[in-house]
Structures are given as C-alpha cells and as structure tokens.
Motif scaffolding. Sequence first.
Motif, PDB file in Angstrom:
ATOM      1  N   LEU A   1     -72.574 -60.637 -10.690  1.00 30.02           N
ATOM      2  CA  LEU A   1     -73.831 -61.117 -11.268  1.00 30.02           C
ATOM      3  C   LEU A   1     -73.759 -62.611 -11.543  1.00 30.02           C
ATOM      4  O   LEU A   1     -72.736 -63.130 -12.007  1.00 30.02           O
ATOM      5  N   ARG A   2     -74.857 -63.301 -11.260  1.00 33.49           N
ATOM      6  CA  ARG A   2     -74.932 -64.745 -11.413  1.00 33.49           C
ATOM      7  C   ARG A   2     -76.076 -65.120 -12.359  1.00 33.49           C
ATOM      8  O   ARG A   2     -77.026 -64.347 -12.545  1.00 33.49           O
ATOM      9  N   SER A   3     -75.986 -66.300 -12.920  1.00 30.40           N
ATOM     10  CA  SER A   3     -77.029 -66.783 -13.823  1.00 30.40           C
ATOM     11  C   SER A   3     -78.391 -66.713 -13.128  1.00 30.40           C
ATOM     12  O   SER A   3     -78.547 -67.168 -11.998  1.00 30.40           O
ATOM     13  N   GLY A   4     -79.362 -66.147 -13.824  1.00 28.41           N
ATOM     14  CA  GLY A   4     -80.704 -66.009 -13.268  1.00 28.41           C
ATOM     15  C   GLY A   4     -80.962 -64.672 -12.598  1.00 28.41           C
ATOM     16  O   GLY A   4     -82.125 -64.309 -12.371  1.00 28.41           O
ATOM     17  N   ASP A   5     -79.906 -63.923 -12.246  1.00 25.96           N
ATOM     18  CA  ASP A   5     -80.105 -62.600 -11.646  1.00 25.96           C
ATOM     19  C   ASP A   5     -80.890 -61.711 -12.599  1.00 25.96           C
ATOM     20  O   ASP A   5     -80.711 -61.765 -13.820  1.00 25.96           O
ATOM     21  N   ARG A   6     -81.725 -60.877 -12.027  1.00 27.60           N
ATOM     22  CA  ARG A   6     -82.554 -59.998 -12.846  1.00 27.60           C
ATOM     23  C   ARG A   6     -81.938 -58.608 -12.986  1.00 27.60           C
ATOM     24  O   ARG A   6     -81.330 -58.073 -12.055  1.00 27.60           O
ATOM     25  N   ILE A   7     -82.146 -58.059 -14.158  1.00 23.10           N
ATOM     26  CA  ILE A   7     -81.741 -56.688 -14.461  1.00 23.10           C
ATOM     27  C   ILE A   7     -82.960 -55.999 -15.048  1.00 23.10           C
ATOM     28  O   ILE A   7     -83.561 -56.488 -16.001  1.00 23.10           O
ATOM     29  N   VAL A   8     -83.347 -54.888 -14.461  1.00 20.52           N
ATOM     30  CA  VAL A   8     -84.546 -54.174 -14.895  1.00 20.52           C
ATOM     31  C   VAL A   8     -84.145 -52.894 -15.628  1.00 20.52           C
ATOM     32  O   VAL A   8     -83.372 -52.085 -15.101  1.00 20.52           O
ATOM     33  N   ILE A   9     -84.672 -52.740 -16.829  1.00 16.60           N
ATOM     34  CA  ILE A   9     -84.501 -51.505 -17.574  1.00 16.60           C
ATOM     35  C   ILE A   9     -85.845 -50.782 -17.565  1.00 16.60           C
ATOM     36  O   ILE A   9     -86.825 -51.254 -18.135  1.00 16.60           O
ATOM     37  N   GLU A  10     -85.874 -49.650 -16.907  1.00 19.06           N
ATOM     38  CA  GLU A  10     -87.104 -48.884 -16.739  1.00 19.06           C
ATOM     39  C   GLU A  10     -87.147 -47.742 -17.751  1.00 19.06           C
ATOM     40  O   GLU A  10     -86.205 -46.939 -17.840  1.00 19.06           O
ATOM     41  N   THR A  11     -88.210 -47.684 -18.542  1.00 18.36           N
ATOM     42  CA  THR A  11     -88.385 -46.601 -19.500  1.00 18.36           C
ATOM     43  C   THR A  11     -89.659 -45.828 -19.175  1.00 18.36           C
ATOM     44  O   THR A  11     -90.367 -46.135 -18.213  1.00 18.36           O
ATOM     45  N   ARG A  12     -89.949 -44.855 -19.999  1.00 19.15           N
ATOM     46  CA  ARG A  12     -91.137 -44.031 -19.777  1.00 19.15           C
ATOM     47  C   ARG A  12     -92.425 -44.841 -19.853  1.00 19.15           C
ATOM     48  O   ARG A  12     -93.431 -44.513 -19.220  1.00 19.15           O
ATOM     49  N   THR A  13     -92.410 -45.932 -20.620  1.00 21.33           N
ATOM     50  CA  THR A  13     -93.650 -46.684 -20.844  1.00 21.33           C
ATOM     51  C   THR A  13     -93.653 -48.098 -20.286  1.00 21.33           C
ATOM     52  O   THR A  13     -94.718 -48.677 -20.097  1.00 21.33           O
ATOM     53  N   GLN A  14     -92.462 -48.675 -20.013  1.00 23.60           N
ATOM     54  CA  GLN A  14     -92.415 -50.080 -19.615  1.00 23.60           C
ATOM     55  C   GLN A  14     -91.269 -50.379 -18.661  1.00 23.60           C
ATOM     56  O   GLN A  14     -90.308 -49.612 -18.549  1.00 23.60           O
ATOM     57  N   PHE A  15     -91.393 -51.520 -17.989  1.00 18.61           N
ATOM     58  CA  PHE A  15     -90.303 -52.136 -17.232  1.00 18.61           C
ATOM     59  C   PHE A  15     -89.898 -53.388 -17.992  1.00 18.61           C
ATOM     60  O   PHE A  15     -90.720 -54.296 -18.187  1.00 18.61           O
ATOM     61  N   HIS A  16     -88.661 -53.474 -18.415  1.00 16.03           N
ATOM     62  CA  HIS A  16     -88.165 -54.649 -19.128  1.00 16.03           C
ATOM     63  C   HIS A  16     -87.278 -55.455 -18.182  1.00 16.03           C
ATOM     64  O   HIS A  16     -86.282 -54.935 -17.672  1.00 16.03           O
ATOM     65  N   VAL A  17     -87.654 -56.693 -17.930  1.00 17.24           N
ATOM     66  CA  VAL A  17     -86.938 -57.533 -16.969  1.00 17.24           C
ATOM     67  C   VAL A  17     -86.122 -58.583 -17.719  1.00 17.24           C
ATOM     68  O   VAL A  17     -86.675 -59.433 -18.421  1.00 17.24           O
ATOM     69  N   TYR A  18     -84.810 -58.505 -17.559  1.00 23.79           N
ATOM     70  CA  TYR A  18     -83.889 -59.455 -18.187  1.00 23.79           C
ATOM     71  C   TYR A  18     -83.324 -60.394 -17.124  1.00 23.79           C
ATOM     72  O   TYR A  18     -83.191 -60.013 -15.956  1.00 23.79           O
ATOM     73  N   ALA A  19     -82.968 -61.602 -17.541  1.00 20.69           N
ATOM     74  CA  ALA A  19     -82.323 -62.569 -16.649  1.00 20.69           C
ATOM     75  C   ALA A  19     -80.925 -62.868 -17.174  1.00 20.69           C
ATOM     76  O   ALA A  19     -80.747 -63.157 -18.372  1.00 20.69           O
ATOM     77  N   VAL A  20     -79.946 -62.812 -16.295  1.00 18.11           N
ATOM     78  CA  VAL A  20     -78.557 -63.083 -16.680  1.00 18.11           C
ATOM     79  C   VAL A  20     -78.414 -64.532 -17.140  1.00 18.11           C
ATOM     80  O   VAL A  20     -78.917 -65.454 -16.491  1.00 18.11           O
ATOM     81  N   ARG A  21     -77.741 -64.726 -18.259  1.00 21.24           N
ATOM     82  CA  ARG A  21     -77.497 -66.066 -18.789  1.00 21.24           C
ATOM     83  C   ARG A  21     -76.040 -66.510 -18.632  1.00 21.24           C
ATOM     84  O   ARG A  21     -75.761 -67.622 -18.240  1.00 21.24           O
ATOM     85  N   ARG A  22     -75.107 -65.622 -18.940  1.00 19.72           N
ATOM     86  CA  ARG A  22     -73.695 -66.021 -18.878  1.00 19.72           C
ATOM     87  C   ARG A  22     -72.823 -64.782 -18.970  1.00 19.72           C
ATOM     88  O   ARG A  22     -73.318 -63.675 -19.174  1.00 19.72           O
ATOM     89  N   HIS A  23     -71.511 -64.990 -18.813  1.00 21.18           N
ATOM     90  CA  HIS A  23     -70.568 -63.900 -18.995  1.00 21.18           C
ATOM     91  C   HIS A  23     -69.338 -64.398 -19.736  1.00 21.18           C
ATOM     92  O   HIS A  23     -69.056 -65.607 -19.758  1.00 21.18           O
TER      93      HIS A  23
END
Length: 234
Positions: free
Chosen positions: A143-165
């Motif tokens: 994973l690199r800075s800016g990569d997206r991670i999507v958490i899908e729930t029953r009601t929403q899609f939450h889109v996160y962007a990688v910042r650091r490790h």
Amino acid sequence: MTSGAARAGRWVLGLTGDLFVTAGLVLLLFVGWQLWWTDVTANRAQDDTVNSLSREFAAGPGPVSAANQRPAAVPFGEAFAIVRIPRLGADYARPVLEGTSRDILMDGVGHYTGTAGPGAVGNFAIAGHRTTYGRPFHDIDRLRSGDRIVIETRTQFHVYAVRRHVIVAPSEVDVIAPVPEKVGVKPTGRWLTMTACHPKYSAAQRYVVFAELEKSYPRAKGLPADVLAAPKGG
C-alpha cells in the motif's frame, strides 16, 4: 565390539535415522497444511461470507447505529462489513468481523472491539493475518500513500486514503488509540488503522497502515466507478 553388538548398533542407528526422516516428513506436511491448505479453505469460506453480506446489503438497511453505521449490537465474531483494496486487486474483498481473537481472524479481518465504527470519528482499527488462513493482509506492505481502501457496510461506502505506515513492536498498542499513536487525545478526525504481523512468516513486529476518511457515499446512490480503479505505479 562383537559382530552382534555391531549389528545391533547399526540397527539402532538405522531406526533412529528412519524416525528422523519420518518426523521431517510429518513436519513438512504440517507446514504445507498451515501455509497452503488453510489458505484454500479460508479463502473459500471468506468468499462465501462476502457473497452473503453483499446479498444482505442489497436487500436494504436493517437496524443500524447512527453513530457508527454498523449493525446495532454486532455479536462477537459476526461479519458486518466488507473491505475492498484496489491496490491488492480488482477482486479483492474480505469480510470484517467483530473481534480479533484467533478464531475470528481465521474467518477474515477482525475489528478491534472498542474502536470506532466505519466512517465514525475516531479510529476504525482492524487486523488480519499476513500468512495462513486466507492471509488477507499478506501484501499490506504494497500500500502506498493515497491508495484507497473502501469499507462497505449495509448503509454506506466509506472511502479512506492511505497516509503513512509504521512498523512497531506488538506491545505498542497506541496505534489503535482514537487518535493513532496519541493516547488520551480527543479525536476529531476519522481514521482507519490496519495491522498485521511483520515480517512475513513471523510475529516479531507489527506492520501498521494509517488511512484517513476521504468521503462516505450513501449505499442508495452507489459508489463512483473510479474509486475502485487500480492505482497507478508501484
């Protein structure tokens, strides 16, 4: 030494050698089972869970907690979300279950009980195996800075962007604090923290990825296609 004693000695040595060879073969079979067969069975089970969740989500919202957008009173060990990571493949989808016990992590990605829910203020912290049992976070180091991670729930899609490790000792649990690595600070941001063992095939350290919420999309409106597009480079 008499010839009888010599023959007995050779027989004992031969038997000992056979036992060592047998033990070695048993050990190799066990390692193969751990590193290969558990992946086969776990991947099949996790795919089934993702498919089941997708059908449930498509059926419409059930009772949810407005504070964290995950099903109200999620029982320990129950799946309630799907994590999608474009960097790890267009078909990458793993179930997120409540809790991080050994048994739960055999079934998918585990949510640290007591941390924030998906999309909520605070730190939505999850853990996954890097080897064995489907190894959902095997390539977390890609994973690199800016990569997206999507958490899908029953009601929403939450889109996160990688910042650091960071790479930390297992005892450094402040990475899952409401404000990552800042114990006691009141959270205002919305974070996702992913943890896995490091290096691969070892539990000596933890590889930790921090991501920040970019945007949440109501499930009824769908997720923009470009969100799940494969990132460029690396």
